[in-house]
Write a protein that holds these residues in place. Sequence first.
Motif, PDB file in Angstrom:
ATOM      1  N   PHE A   4      48.627  38.808  48.527  1.00 20.71           N
ATOM      2  CA  PHE A   4      48.261  40.212  48.383  1.00 20.71           C
ATOM      3  C   PHE A   4      48.454  40.884  49.733  1.00 20.71           C
ATOM      4  CE2 PHE A   4      46.135  40.414  44.233  1.00 20.71           C
ATOM      5  CZ  PHE A   4      45.910  39.073  43.974  1.00 20.71           C
ATOM      6  N   GLN A  32      47.252  44.632  51.997  1.00 23.70           N
ATOM      7  CA  GLN A  32      46.457  45.855  52.028  1.00 23.70           C
ATOM      8  C   GLN A  32      46.793  46.644  53.277  1.00 23.70           C
ATOM      9  OE1 GLN A  32      42.207  45.271  51.609  1.00 23.70           O
ATOM     10  NE2 GLN A  32      41.963  47.339  50.808  1.00 23.70           N
ATOM     11  N   LYS A  38      44.722  52.065  51.615  1.00 19.82           N
ATOM     12  CA  LYS A  38      45.293  51.762  50.297  1.00 19.82           C
ATOM     13  C   LYS A  38      44.573  50.576  49.659  1.00 19.82           C
ATOM     14  CE  LYS A  38      49.941  53.552  51.114  1.00 19.82           C
ATOM     15  NZ  LYS A  38      51.398  53.279  50.983  1.00 19.82           N
ATOM     16  N   GLU A  39      44.733  50.473  48.357  1.00 22.20           N
ATOM     17  CA  GLU A  39      44.139  49.355  47.642  1.00 22.20           C
ATOM     18  C   GLU A  39      44.924  48.064  47.907  1.00 22.20           C
ATOM     19  OE1 GLU A  39      42.242  51.727  43.784  1.00 22.20           O
ATOM     20  OE2 GLU A  39      43.806  50.228  43.502  1.00 22.20           O
ATOM     21  N   ARG A  40      44.222  46.939  47.743  1.00 22.57           N
ATOM     22  CA  ARG A  40      44.892  45.658  47.877  1.00 22.57           C
ATOM     23  C   ARG A  40      45.826  45.474  46.679  1.00 22.57           C
ATOM     24  NH1 ARG A  40      41.353  40.707  50.048  1.00 22.57           N
ATOM     25  NH2 ARG A  40      40.960  42.414  51.533  1.00 22.57           N
ATOM     26  N   GLU A  41      47.068  45.087  46.953  1.00 25.36           N
ATOM     27  CA  GLU A  41      48.045  44.944  45.881  1.00 25.36           C
ATOM     28  C   GLU A  41      48.668  43.552  45.886  1.00 25.36           C
ATOM     29  OE1 GLU A  41      51.616  47.224  46.142  1.00 25.36           O
ATOM     30  OE2 GLU A  41      51.838  46.920  48.308  1.00 25.36           O
ATOM     31  N   ASP A  83      45.364  40.610  39.616  1.00 25.85           N
ATOM     32  CA  ASP A  83      44.178  41.401  39.939  1.00 25.85           C
ATOM     33  C   ASP A  83      43.384  40.657  41.000  1.00 25.85           C
ATOM     34  OD1 ASP A  83      41.607  43.024  37.915  1.00 25.85           O
ATOM     35  OD2 ASP A  83      41.739  42.694  40.080  1.00 25.85           O
ATOM     36  N   PRO A  84      43.132  41.263  42.162  1.00 26.39           N
ATOM     37  CA  PRO A  84      42.379  40.556  43.210  1.00 26.39           C
ATOM     38  C   PRO A  84      41.029  40.031  42.724  1.00 26.39           C
ATOM     39  CG  PRO A  84      43.237  42.627  44.055  1.00 26.39           C
ATOM     40  CD  PRO A  84      43.538  42.601  42.593  1.00 26.39           C
TER      41      PRO A  84
END
Length: 132
Positions: A37, A39, A43-46, A115-116
């Motif tokens: 992932f 980040q 921003k959101e973790r992707e 999904d984290p």
Amino acid sequence: EVQLVESGGGLVQAGGSLRLSCAASGFTSDDYGICWFRQAPGKEREGVSCINSLDGDTYYADSVRGRFPISTDSAKRTVYLQMNSLKPEDTAVYYCAADEKPITLATMRLGAHPDPLDFDSWGQGTQVTVSS
């Protein structure tokens, strides 16, 4: 307890390459999934890329497909993310995450975006900075 240790981040110019490593230990079985992932600030973790230890199934985000091949050395329980043709927008803290839960592995095998919240074990993160 699963432990993950990342290495390989750093500063690189656009167009350059880096290789991240995630050394894992503590799994209770040979069937587990590891994802990278990232980040960026604000921003959101992707999810970037994932691999399943047993069948080698992989996932890639559209933004990195073709540039960031993921691989694994099962004997060493180490996962690598080879990052090529780096862009400034790849700048972020990169984390490896692992999970053994059947539902997480099933979701990974469907090729769904990771999904984290599904991952119980996380590394400490490594900074990747790409200058323009």
